[in-house]
Design an enzyme around this catalytic site. Structure first.
Site, PDB file in Angstrom:
ATOM      1  N   ASP A 285       0.815  -1.229   0.014  1.00 16.06           N
ATOM      2  CA  ASP A 285      -0.107  -0.002   0.003  1.00 16.06           C
ATOM      3  C   ASP A 285       0.811   1.430   0.036  1.00 16.06           C
ATOM      4  O   ASP A 285       1.701   1.444   0.997  1.00 16.06           O
ATOM      5  CB  ASP A 285      -0.836   0.048   1.339  1.00 16.06           C
ATOM      6  CG  ASP A 285      -1.575  -1.365   1.394  1.00 16.06           C
ATOM      7  OD1 ASP A 285      -1.129  -2.368   1.197  1.00 16.06           O
ATOM      8  OD2 ASP A 285      -2.832  -1.233   1.989  1.00 16.06           O
TER       9      ASP A 285
ATOM     10  N   ASN B 164      -4.175   3.837  -0.676  1.00 17.78           N
ATOM     11  CA  ASN B 164      -4.067   5.084   0.354  1.00 17.78           C
ATOM     12  C   ASN B 164      -3.170   6.154  -0.256  1.00 17.78           C
ATOM     13  O   ASN B 164      -2.572   6.918   0.236  1.00 17.78           O
ATOM     14  CB  ASN B 164      -3.206   4.490   1.292  1.00 17.78           C
ATOM     15  CG  ASN B 164      -4.110   3.591   2.197  1.00 17.78           C
ATOM     16  OD1 ASN B 164      -3.712   2.378   2.308  1.00 17.78           O
ATOM     17  ND2 ASN B 164      -5.523   3.868   2.497  1.00 17.78           N
TER      18      ASN B 164
ATOM     19  N   HIS C 124     -10.547   1.826   0.757  1.00 20.75           N
ATOM     20  CA  HIS C 124     -10.612   3.098   0.455  1.00 20.75           C
ATOM     21  C   HIS C 124     -10.726   3.275  -0.986  1.00 20.75           C
ATOM     22  O   HIS C 124     -10.309   4.542  -1.527  1.00 20.75           O
ATOM     23  CB  HIS C 124      -9.270   3.897   1.049  1.00 20.75           C
ATOM     24  CG  HIS C 124      -9.282   3.691   2.463  1.00 20.75           C
ATOM     25  ND1 HIS C 124     -10.242   4.546   3.099  1.00 20.75           N
ATOM     26  CD2 HIS C 124      -8.620   3.150   3.429  1.00 20.75           C
ATOM     27  CE1 HIS C 124     -10.111   4.078   4.527  1.00 20.75           C
ATOM     28  NE2 HIS C 124      -8.991   3.387   4.565  1.00 20.75           N
TER      29      HIS C 124
ATOM     30  N   HIS D 223      -7.112  -7.698   0.308  1.00 21.37           N
ATOM     31  CA  HIS D 223      -6.789  -6.620   1.157  1.00 21.37           C
ATOM     32  C   HIS D 223      -7.867  -6.869   2.181  1.00 21.37           C
ATOM     33  O   HIS D 223      -9.250  -7.129   2.230  1.00 21.37           O
ATOM     34  CB  HIS D 223      -7.659  -5.661   0.370  1.00 21.37           C
ATOM     35  CG  HIS D 223      -7.209  -4.133   0.969  1.00 21.37           C
ATOM     36  ND1 HIS D 223      -6.104  -3.536   0.888  1.00 21.37           N
ATOM     37  CD2 HIS D 223      -7.952  -3.433   1.631  1.00 21.37           C
ATOM     38  CE1 HIS D 223      -5.816  -2.437   1.474  1.00 21.37           C
ATOM     39  NE2 HIS D 223      -7.090  -2.163   2.062  1.00 21.37           N
TER      40      HIS D 223
ATOM     41  N   HIS E 215      -3.384  -4.244   3.356  1.00 25.12           N
ATOM     42  CA  HIS E 215      -4.271  -3.492   4.310  1.00 25.12           C
ATOM     43  C   HIS E 215      -3.869  -3.284   5.633  1.00 25.12           C
ATOM     44  O   HIS E 215      -3.695  -2.054   6.365  1.00 25.12           O
ATOM     45  CB  HIS E 215      -5.758  -4.351   4.290  1.00 25.12           C
ATOM     46  CG  HIS E 215      -6.581  -3.752   5.359  1.00 25.12           C
ATOM     47  ND1 HIS E 215      -7.190  -2.209   5.126  1.00 25.12           N
ATOM     48  CD2 HIS E 215      -7.103  -4.033   6.544  1.00 25.12           C
ATOM     49  CE1 HIS E 215      -8.113  -1.945   5.944  1.00 25.12           C
ATOM     50  NE2 HIS E 215      -8.082  -2.969   6.941  1.00 25.12           N
TER      51      HIS E 215
ATOM     52  N   HIS F 257      -0.688  -2.913   6.581  1.00 21.76           N
ATOM     53  CA  HIS F 257       0.458  -1.932   6.496  1.00 21.76           C
ATOM     54  C   HIS F 257       1.726  -2.221   7.490  1.00 21.76           C
ATOM     55  O   HIS F 257       2.527  -1.401   7.705  1.00 21.76           O
ATOM     56  CB  HIS F 257       0.019  -0.436   6.939  1.00 21.76           C
ATOM     57  CG  HIS F 257      -0.875   0.227   6.077  1.00 21.76           C
ATOM     58  ND1 HIS F 257      -1.202   1.617   6.141  1.00 21.76           N
ATOM     59  CD2 HIS F 257      -1.640  -0.407   5.061  1.00 21.76           C
ATOM     60  CE1 HIS F 257      -1.861   1.960   4.973  1.00 21.76           C
ATOM     61  NE2 HIS F 257      -2.235   0.650   4.504  1.00 21.76           N
TER      62      HIS F 257
END
Length: 272
Positions: free
Chosen positions: A8, A40, A68, A153, A178, A180
């Site tokens: 991400d 993101n 998102h 994700h 997702h 991170h």
């Protein structure tokens, strides 16, 4: 075939480190295809058409999303003409865009890229297992595509691991996004599918999952918002998973993490 999946991208810091390194990495290490999760990339929330075009101009072959996906309202429109942009396949029927794309690489080989979103500790969507089964059945490995990459994700490690075994031998790569945070469980599963629970983020790790730490700490302490979340803008780490794929079978022969710059130690795949 040599593929690189990048976790991400978070904000300007993530975009900057990715755009700085990826073209040179492709040249130096004979990378056939690069896939990036960019949900993101626009100030931490969603993606804009300008960012999408910047990533494509840098040679990114496919761009995946997640929960998102449509935080930037313009994505609802431009995703229809963005043929390398892939949102979760298990979103409701009628959602704009595509959940899978068959990408032709520069060497002429094809990669089916599929994005799915988990359901544990996340908004309730259609079953990702059944949705992915339909996509893989419709475009089988070695028949419809030379390789298949799944970006899952999802929040829960158990859900990601279960999906890895569900698709083992049927796809080339299952990689999680997702959370991170890069996990240390990269491996090739018994059936030949490369797997990592989470590739980690490409962003500033002196943060709370890519966000400036002040507001997340405040909300955990007070349960009250004080200001909007803002992406951390310090030196970022490029973070992802490199995979070697057998051209005859489309299955993985090796995989290893890649990390460059920022707060995390630099790690290069040993087969590069």
């Amino acid at each position: 075939m040599r593929l690189l999946f990048i976790g991400d991208l978070v904000g300007r810091a993530g975009r900057t480190v990715a755009l700085s390194h990826l073209p040179q990495l492709r040249r130096d290490h004979a990378i056939d295809g690069i896939i990036v999760n960019a949900e993101n990339s626009a100030a931490g929330f969603g993606i804009t058409e300008k960012i999408y075009e910047q990533l494509c101009d840098a040679g990114i072959d496919a761009i995946t999303l997640g929960n998102h996906a449509f935080d930037q309202r313009e994505a609802l429109v431009f995703i229809e003409r963005a043929d390398r942009l892939i949102r979760p396949v298990n979103l409701p029927a009628g959602t704009p865009g595509r959940g899978a794309a068959l990408i032709t690489l520069g060497n002429g080989r094809t990669v089916l890229v599929v994005n799915a979103q988990g359901r544990v500790f996340m908004p309730e969507l259609d079953c990702p297992f059944r949705a992915l089964d339909r996509e893989v059945t419709a475009c089988p490995l070695g028949v419809g595509a030379d390789a298949i990459v799944v970006d899952f994700h999802a929040e829960a490690s158990s859900e990601k691991q279960a999906l890895g075994y569900f698709l083992d031998s049927r796809v080339s790569v299952v990689v999680g996004t997702h959370t991170h945070v890069p996990t240390g469980d990269h491996r090739v599963l018994p059936g030949g599918t490369a797997y990592q629970t989470d590739a980690g983020m490409t962003g500033d790790y002196q943060s709370v999952i890519g966000m400036d730490s002040g507001e997340p700490v405040n909300r955990f302490l007070t349960r009250l918002p004080r200001e909007r979340y803002k992406p951390a803008e310090g030196p970022a780490t490029l973070c992802g998973l490199a995979v070697e794929i057998d051209d005859r079978t489309g299955l993985a022969t090796d995989c290893a993490p890649l990390r460059i710059g920022g707060a995390l130690p630099t790690v290069f795949p040993p087969f590069w």
